[in-house]
Design a protein around this motif. Sequence first.
Motif, PDB file in Angstrom:
ATOM      1  N   PHE A  64       0.802  -1.370  -0.084  1.00 33.66           N
ATOM      2  CA  PHE A  64      -0.054  -0.199   0.134  1.00 33.66           C
ATOM      3  C   PHE A  64       0.903   1.257   0.164  1.00 33.66           C
ATOM      4  N   GLU A  65       0.254   2.225  -0.422  1.00 30.44           N
ATOM      5  CA  GLU A  65       0.789   3.572  -0.037  1.00 30.44           C
ATOM      6  C   GLU A  65       0.618   3.807   1.535  1.00 30.44           C
ATOM      7  N   THR A  66       1.529   3.456   2.340  1.00 28.05           N
ATOM      8  CA  THR A  66       1.366   3.731   3.737  1.00 28.05           C
ATOM      9  C   THR A  66       1.868   4.747   4.461  1.00 28.05           C
ATOM     10  N   GLY A  67       1.554   5.101   5.604  1.00 31.91           N
ATOM     11  CA  GLY A  67       1.881   6.284   6.137  1.00 31.91           C
ATOM     12  C   GLY A  67       0.859   7.319   6.075  1.00 31.91           C
ATOM     13  N   ALA A  75      -4.306   6.257  13.185  1.00 30.43           N
ATOM     14  CA  ALA A  75      -3.903   4.964  13.043  1.00 30.43           C
ATOM     15  C   ALA A  75      -5.014   4.148  12.123  1.00 30.43           C
ATOM     16  N   PRO A  76      -5.022   4.270  10.852  1.00 30.43           N
ATOM     17  CA  PRO A  76      -5.991   3.756   9.936  1.00 30.43           C
ATOM     18  C   PRO A  76      -5.502   2.022   9.777  1.00 30.43           C
ATOM     19  N   GLN A  77      -6.692   1.332   9.387  1.00 34.74           N
ATOM     20  CA  GLN A  77      -6.467  -0.196   9.442  1.00 34.74           C
ATOM     21  C   GLN A  77      -6.858  -0.600   7.976  1.00 34.74           C
ATOM     22  N   VAL A  78      -6.510  -1.911   7.573  1.00 34.08           N
ATOM     23  CA  VAL A  78      -6.861  -2.485   6.409  1.00 34.08           C
ATOM     24  C   VAL A  78      -7.452  -3.807   6.786  1.00 34.08           C
ATOM     25  N   MET A 101       0.609   8.017  10.493  1.00 34.48           N
ATOM     26  CA  MET A 101       0.957   9.294   9.504  1.00 34.48           C
ATOM     27  C   MET A 101       2.540   9.312   9.595  1.00 34.48           C
ATOM     28  N   GLY A 102       3.085   9.371   8.245  1.00 29.20           N
ATOM     29  CA  GLY A 102       4.543   9.354   8.084  1.00 29.20           C
ATOM     30  C   GLY A 102       5.294   8.228   8.135  1.00 29.20           C
ATOM     31  N   ALA A 103       4.677   7.134   8.270  1.00 24.84           N
ATOM     32  CA  ALA A 103       5.462   5.862   8.620  1.00 24.84           C
ATOM     33  C   ALA A 103       5.270   5.025   7.112  1.00 24.84           C
TER      34      ALA A 103
END
Length: 145
Positions: A64-67, A75-78, A101-103
Amino acid sequence: MYFGSLLVTFNAGNYVADISTGNIYFFDEEAYTDNGAPIPREICTRHILNAGNEFFLDQLMLDFETGVGNDEVTAPQVFISISRDGGRTFGPEKFKPLGLMGAYLDRVVFNRNGSGRDLVIKIRVTDAVKFVITGGSAASYEVSD
């Protein structure tokens, strides 16, 4: 939930009409809510087969495009759920973090995903964040008789 019924371009902007209320909204590709409500996104994979033989899906790695967390969703989840009958029914959901965010280097990995002959994976994000899948891979092994 709102449903767009008509998209119009006017003065270099895109506008959409809500089919249920008649409201007109500015269509913004960078927006992750629909009039304040998160937009759930969901996609199903193609059928995962092994020449008709049963196999174990040991590991599923989703790129994914993470962070992509933000001020509202830190702290979004999939979520994933797996169909073992070719996409007719799906099992219980499993979830993993999509990265704070940013990770940006976080990876989304699901281990020990069971077995089947014709698997389909449903991938879902309900948080109001950017949803971009860039790839994925699976590690499996065949069930021996």
